[in-house]
Design a protein around this motif. Structure first.
Motif, short mmCIF file in Angstrom:
data_model
loop_
_atom_site.label_atom_id
_atom_site.label_comp_id
_atom_site.label_asym_id
_atom_site.label_seq_id
_atom_site.Cartn_x
_atom_site.Cartn_y
_atom_site.Cartn_z
N GLY A 22 0.80 -1.21 0.00
CA GLY A 22 0.00 0.00 0.00
C GLY A 22 0.84 1.26 0.00
O GLY A 22 2.06 1.23 -0.10
N GLU A 23 0.14 2.38 0.12
CA GLU A 23 0.80 3.68 0.10
C GLU A 23 1.72 3.83 1.31
O GLU A 23 1.36 3.43 2.43
CB GLU A 23 -0.27 4.78 0.10
N ALA A 24 2.88 4.41 1.10
CA ALA A 24 3.84 4.62 2.19
C ALA A 24 3.54 5.93 2.92
O ALA A 24 2.82 6.79 2.42
CB ALA A 24 5.26 4.67 1.63
N LEU A 44 -8.63 5.25 7.19
CA LEU A 44 -8.55 3.82 6.89
C LEU A 44 -8.53 3.50 5.39
O LEU A 44 -7.80 2.61 4.96
CB LEU A 44 -9.73 3.07 7.51
N TYR A 45 -9.33 4.24 4.63
CA TYR A 45 -9.59 3.80 3.25
C TYR A 45 -9.13 4.73 2.14
O TYR A 45 -8.95 4.28 1.01
CB TYR A 45 -11.09 3.54 3.07
N MET A 46 -8.98 6.01 2.42
CA MET A 46 -8.67 6.94 1.33
C MET A 46 -7.16 6.98 1.09
O MET A 46 -6.39 7.27 2.00
CB MET A 46 -9.19 8.34 1.64
N ARG A 47 -6.78 6.68 -0.12
CA ARG A 47 -5.36 6.67 -0.48
C ARG A 47 -5.18 7.42 -1.80
O ARG A 47 -6.10 7.50 -2.62
CB ARG A 47 -4.84 5.24 -0.65
N PRO A 50 -2.18 8.30 -7.81
CA PRO A 50 -1.71 9.23 -8.83
C PRO A 50 -1.36 8.53 -10.14
O PRO A 50 -0.99 7.36 -10.17
CB PRO A 50 -0.46 9.83 -8.19
N LYS A 51 -1.47 9.30 -11.19
CA LYS A 51 -0.93 8.88 -12.48
C LYS A 51 0.46 9.50 -12.53
O LYS A 51 0.61 10.70 -12.72
CB LYS A 51 -1.79 9.38 -13.62
N GLY A 52 1.47 8.68 -12.28
CA GLY A 52 2.83 9.19 -12.22
C GLY A 52 3.56 8.62 -11.02
O GLY A 52 3.38 7.46 -10.66
N VAL A 53 4.34 9.45 -10.37
CA VAL A 53 5.20 8.99 -9.28
C VAL A 53 4.39 8.75 -8.01
O VAL A 53 3.59 9.59 -7.61
CB VAL A 53 6.32 10.03 -9.02
N HIS A 54 4.58 7.58 -7.40
CA HIS A 54 3.84 7.17 -6.22
C HIS A 54 4.81 6.55 -5.22
O HIS A 54 5.69 5.78 -5.60
CB HIS A 54 2.79 6.13 -6.63
N VAL A 55 4.64 6.89 -3.93
CA VAL A 55 5.49 6.32 -2.88
C VAL A 55 4.72 5.21 -2.20
O VAL A 55 3.59 5.42 -1.74
CB VAL A 55 5.90 7.42 -1.88
N SER A 70 9.25 2.32 -1.60
CA SER A 70 9.74 2.51 -2.96
C SER A 70 9.05 3.71 -3.58
O SER A 70 7.99 4.14 -3.14
CB SER A 70 9.48 1.27 -3.82
N VAL A 71 9.68 4.23 -4.60
CA VAL A 71 9.09 5.27 -5.43
C VAL A 71 8.90 4.64 -6.81
O VAL A 71 9.87 4.18 -7.41
CB VAL A 71 10.02 6.51 -5.54
N ARG A 72 7.64 4.56 -7.25
CA ARG A 72 7.33 3.89 -8.51
C ARG A 72 6.56 4.83 -9.42
O ARG A 72 5.69 5.57 -8.97
CB ARG A 72 6.49 2.63 -8.25
#
Ligand SMILES: [Zn+2]
Length: 100
Positions: A22-24, A44-47, A50-55, A70-72
């Protein structure tokens, strides 16, 4: 298939050895009992999606078993960097430009 570098094992390994976590950098609220139901549901649920860089978090489940970040780039599905929790977050914009 993604190749992911575990910052603990210091090796690039196939994605099959890892599990997405999941999101960092999501921090549990200090005053959870003071939050409204809507605020708690958001935590709890909202993350971000993004279209692009995600941590994000990953776990080297079939290796050392440790969690790392990670950064993906979600467009190219390329891992730009991995780092241990507690280490400074790499600048996502610099990574997207190819700066390391
Ligand atoms: Zn590892």
């Amino acid at each position: 298939m993604l190749l992911i570098r575990c910052p603990y094992c210091r090796m690039e390994r196939p994605e099959l050895e890892f599990r997405y976590g999941g999101e960092a950098h999501i921090t549990r609220p200090a005053e959870a009992s003071a939050m409204s139901d809507a605020e708690w549901a958001d935590f709890l649920y909202m993350r971000a999606n993004p279209k692009g860089v995600h941590v994000e978090r990953w776990r080297h489940i079939h290796g050392c078993g440790r969690f790392f970040n990670s950064v993906r780039d979600t467009v190219s599905d390329r891992i730009l960097a991995t780092y241990k929790p507690g280490e400074p977050r790499p600048d996502p914009d610099a990574l997207a430009r190819g700066d390391r």
